[in-house]
Write an enzyme that holds these catalytic residues in place. Structure first.
Site, PDB file in Angstrom:
ATOM      1  N   GLU A 193       0.819  -1.216   0.000  1.00 14.27           N
ATOM      2  CA  GLU A 193       0.000   0.000   0.000  1.00 14.27           C
ATOM      3  C   GLU A 193       0.849   1.260   0.000  1.00 14.27           C
ATOM      4  O   GLU A 193       0.521   2.244  -0.668  1.00 14.27           O
ATOM      5  CB  GLU A 193      -0.955  -0.002   1.203  1.00 14.27           C
ATOM      6  CG  GLU A 193      -2.124  -0.968   1.089  1.00 14.27           C
ATOM      7  CD  GLU A 193      -1.771  -2.413   1.390  1.00 14.27           C
ATOM      8  OE1 GLU A 193      -0.621  -2.672   1.818  1.00 14.27           O
ATOM      9  OE2 GLU A 193      -2.624  -3.305   1.209  1.00 14.27           O
ATOM     10  N   HIS A 199     -11.155  -5.646   8.825  1.00 15.46           N
ATOM     11  CA  HIS A 199     -11.929  -5.395   7.608  1.00 15.46           C
ATOM     12  C   HIS A 199     -13.199  -4.617   7.917  1.00 15.46           C
ATOM     13  O   HIS A 199     -14.190  -4.736   7.205  1.00 15.46           O
ATOM     14  CB  HIS A 199     -12.301  -6.715   6.915  1.00 15.46           C
ATOM     15  CG  HIS A 199     -11.129  -7.540   6.507  1.00 15.46           C
ATOM     16  ND1 HIS A 199     -10.457  -8.341   7.403  1.00 15.46           N
ATOM     17  CD2 HIS A 199     -10.493  -7.678   5.325  1.00 15.46           C
ATOM     18  CE1 HIS A 199      -9.458  -8.950   6.776  1.00 15.46           C
ATOM     19  NE2 HIS A 199      -9.459  -8.562   5.518  1.00 15.46           N
TER      20      HIS A 199
END
Lengths: 341, 274
Positions: free
Chosen positions: A74, A141
């Site tokens: 990322e 998540h």
């Protein structure tokens, strides 16, 4: 109608109502068709079509050069987006889950957000992805990430609640010269209740403007994202059972906040409840309460109250997750307390 | 700057140099004047030559950003190259490796210039940042080309950098240029002078050298005077990049719309206690 388009970007041309996810996909598709400088980066967004299939079929239409499958890095691909933005491109970075933006916190806050301020020019890029709980997905998540970035000058943060706003605001974010964090609540992605016909490809919703999602005169609920819909449910209960008419202000943009819209509503209702799914301590409700205190103190007839998630990571166990996240009942209870204050 | 010399930094849509600090030499190499340099440092954003990107920091993020710039060149099918100066020790960061790997995977036209591990260095980053003797070994892991040059020999740096830039421009992907040892305080100029003295053209004489140095000092001082002659570019708005909402949320400031004690705000306030 819509020949050659993947299903998730063909709703509007077929004159069919679209889900939140389809609205996001339409915005990306139309902006990529409109402007060749727009391109996508992210993990598995190309061949695989993305974890939620937002970009399914995009690689076939726009090519591998504009739908870039990245390594699992990322920080690396967000930094690369920054470099590409310097060179005149308009990258849209997909975080597979926004929880994973944390490795890129450094490049976003230290480099991207400061670029204009230190003379390295604008950073026209969007970092978008799914957020939010209620999906039994556990702590990695389910996070809402707005407050990790809210404190950083130079960024904009957008968090829409409807398909129409998702489409219009994402288009605005892509066209903006400032870096934009764009949060999409995954609980809204395929929610059939909020499907709606979308405006055509000229639909752009300005960043920084809240909307009145429900008019009322007894109490203002300031909220955004998925809790807009919880608030609607609470408002209906309060109207039916208590005769209390709630005004719901959907912020749509969190940074910059639409102070004028908040103050205008407070001046009319004189009582404010701030509702969000993010955790309580250091949540945006605190900043909103502070601004109301500074700008509309004399109009208040009660304390500014908060309904938020508890200060806990999202648990794996469903019962515990339900306990941690705010509910319609919480909003009704807090509103009744405030109305009676 | 010897490494950057092979780049085309002065023509539109030429190459790009990503650097950690605002070195005057990079400005001049990219066609900027001394006055441009001073004005840019003081906050005039228009004075940065387009071929430069920086100061870019944190240092560990430089390679990521440069990789993205090079990716843009590749996406647009441009024969441009990005070069990034990656300071000693930054290869120990995750960001460095993510950027390097990204550039390798996407075959970005990028030259990464860095320093070899230095067991004699005073600072820990170059001394103990890796167990490798040479970062060219890292290249093997990422499947990219690595080259080395003597940090004290500016002409060798130029030659090897030219090879690296040429390879990147031809589509060979990311290149690592590792500078061994430490450059002398004069940045390798003595080595250059020695070679010039051995050449037919010869080096500058002492008198000529002093004349050139005095000319440089005069030019720099005049550039500074011009840069600050109109008050300089250090306006408040330079600090917040043109945003107009930076102070708007402070109702106590004189002139702010409706301060908390203003009569306008009190009239008609509050249903219950206004």
């Amino acid at each position: 109608m819509g020949e050659g388009r993947p299903d998730q970007v063909a709703r509007t041309v077929r004159r069919e109502p679209a889900t939140f996810l389809e609205a996001v996909a339409e915005a990306l598709w139309e902006e990529m068709e409109r402007d060749e400088s727009v391109f996508l980066l992210g993990e598995d967004i190309g061949v695989y079509g993305g974890a939620f299939k937002v970009t399914r079929g995009f690689r076939d239409r726009f090519g591998a050069a504009r739908v870039v499958d990245t390594p699992i890095s990322e920080a690396g691909f967000t930094g690369a987006a920054a470099g590409a933005a310097h060179m005149g491109l308009r990258p849209v970075v997909e975080m597979q889950f926004m929880d994973f933006v944390s490795p890129a916190y450094d490049i976003i806050t230290n480099y991207i957000a400061t670029s204009r301020y230190r003379g390295s020019g604008p950073q026209p890029l969007v970092i978008r992805g799914p957020v939010g709980g209620g999906n039994r997905a556990g702590p990695f998540h389910s996070q809402n990430v707005e407050m990790a970035f809210f404190h950083t000058p130079g960024l904009k943060i957008v968090y829409p609640s409807t398909p129409s706003d998702a489409k219009g605001l994402l288009k605005a974010a892509i066209r903006d010269d400032a870096p934009v964090i764009f949060e999409e609540h995954k609980g809204l992605y395929r929610s059939p209740e909020i499907r709606e016909p979308l405006p055509d490809d000229n639909h752009v919703v300005p960043i920084g403007k809240a909307r009145t999602a429900r008019a009322g005169e007894d109490l203002t609920i300031v909220t955004y994202g998925a809790t807009v819909h919880l608030s609607h449910g609470a408002a209906e209960i309060l109207s039916d059972r208590d005769g209390v008419e709630v005004e719901i202000l959907d912020l749509r943009t969190l940074l910059p906040l639409d102070d004028d819209a908040i103050v205008e509503s407070v001046r009319r209702t004189n009582k404010v409840l701030v509702v969000h799914e993010d955790t309580r301590t250091g949540g945006i409700a605190g900043e909103i309460a502070a601004r109301i205190n500074e700008k509309a103190f004399e109009w208040l007839d009660g304390p500014v109250l908060r309904v938020t998630a508890a200060d806990a990571p999202i648990p794996y166990a469903g019962e515990l997750e339900d306990y941690v996240l705010p509910t319609t009942d919480d909003i009704v209870t807090a509103a009744r307390y405030l109305v009676a204050y | 700057m010897g490494a950057a010399a092979p780049l085309d930094l002065t023509t539109p849509a030429g190459d790009l140099l990503v650097h950690p600090r605002p070195p005057p030499a990079a400005h001049f190499l990219a066609g900027g004047s001394p006055e441009d340099y001073f004005r840019w440092v003081l906050g005039d954003r228009e004075r940065r030559p387009p071929a430069l990107l920086g100061p870019a920091a944190p240092l560990r993020s430089l390679v990521e950003v440069a990789a993205g710039a090079a990716l843009a060149f590749r996406m647009r099918d441009e024969a441009r190259v990005a070069m990034v100066f990656s300071p000693p020790g930054t290869h120990a960061s995750g960001a460095w490796h993510e950027g390097f790997n990204f550039a390798a995977v996407r075959r970005c036209p990028l030259v990464v210039v860095t320093a070899a591990p230095d067991p004699e260095a005073k600072r820990a980053a170059p001394r103990r940042g890796t167990r490798l003797k040479t970062l060219r070994d890292v290249c093997t892991a990422y499947g990219v080309a690595g080259r080395g040059a003597d940090a004290a020999d500016v002409t060798e740096i130029h030659r090897v950098a030219s090879e690296a830039v040429g390879a990147a421009r031809r589509g060979a992907g990311v290149q690592l240029l590792e500078l061994r040892g430490r450059p002398p305080a004069d940045g390798g100029i003595r080595a250059l002078e020695r070679r010039l003295s051995e050449s037919e053209e010869g080096a500058l004489g002492e008198e000529e050298g002093e004349r050139v140095a005095a000319e440089v000092v005069r030019e720099v001082e005049e550039a500074w005077e011009r840069a600050v002659s109109d008050g300089g570019p250090m306006r408040p708005d330079a600090a917040w990049a043109g945003r107009d909402d930076v102070r708007s949320m402070e109702p106590w400031r004189p002139g702010a719309e409706g301060g908390p004690r203003s009569l306008d705000r009190l009239s008609g306030a509050g249903k219950g206690r206004g």
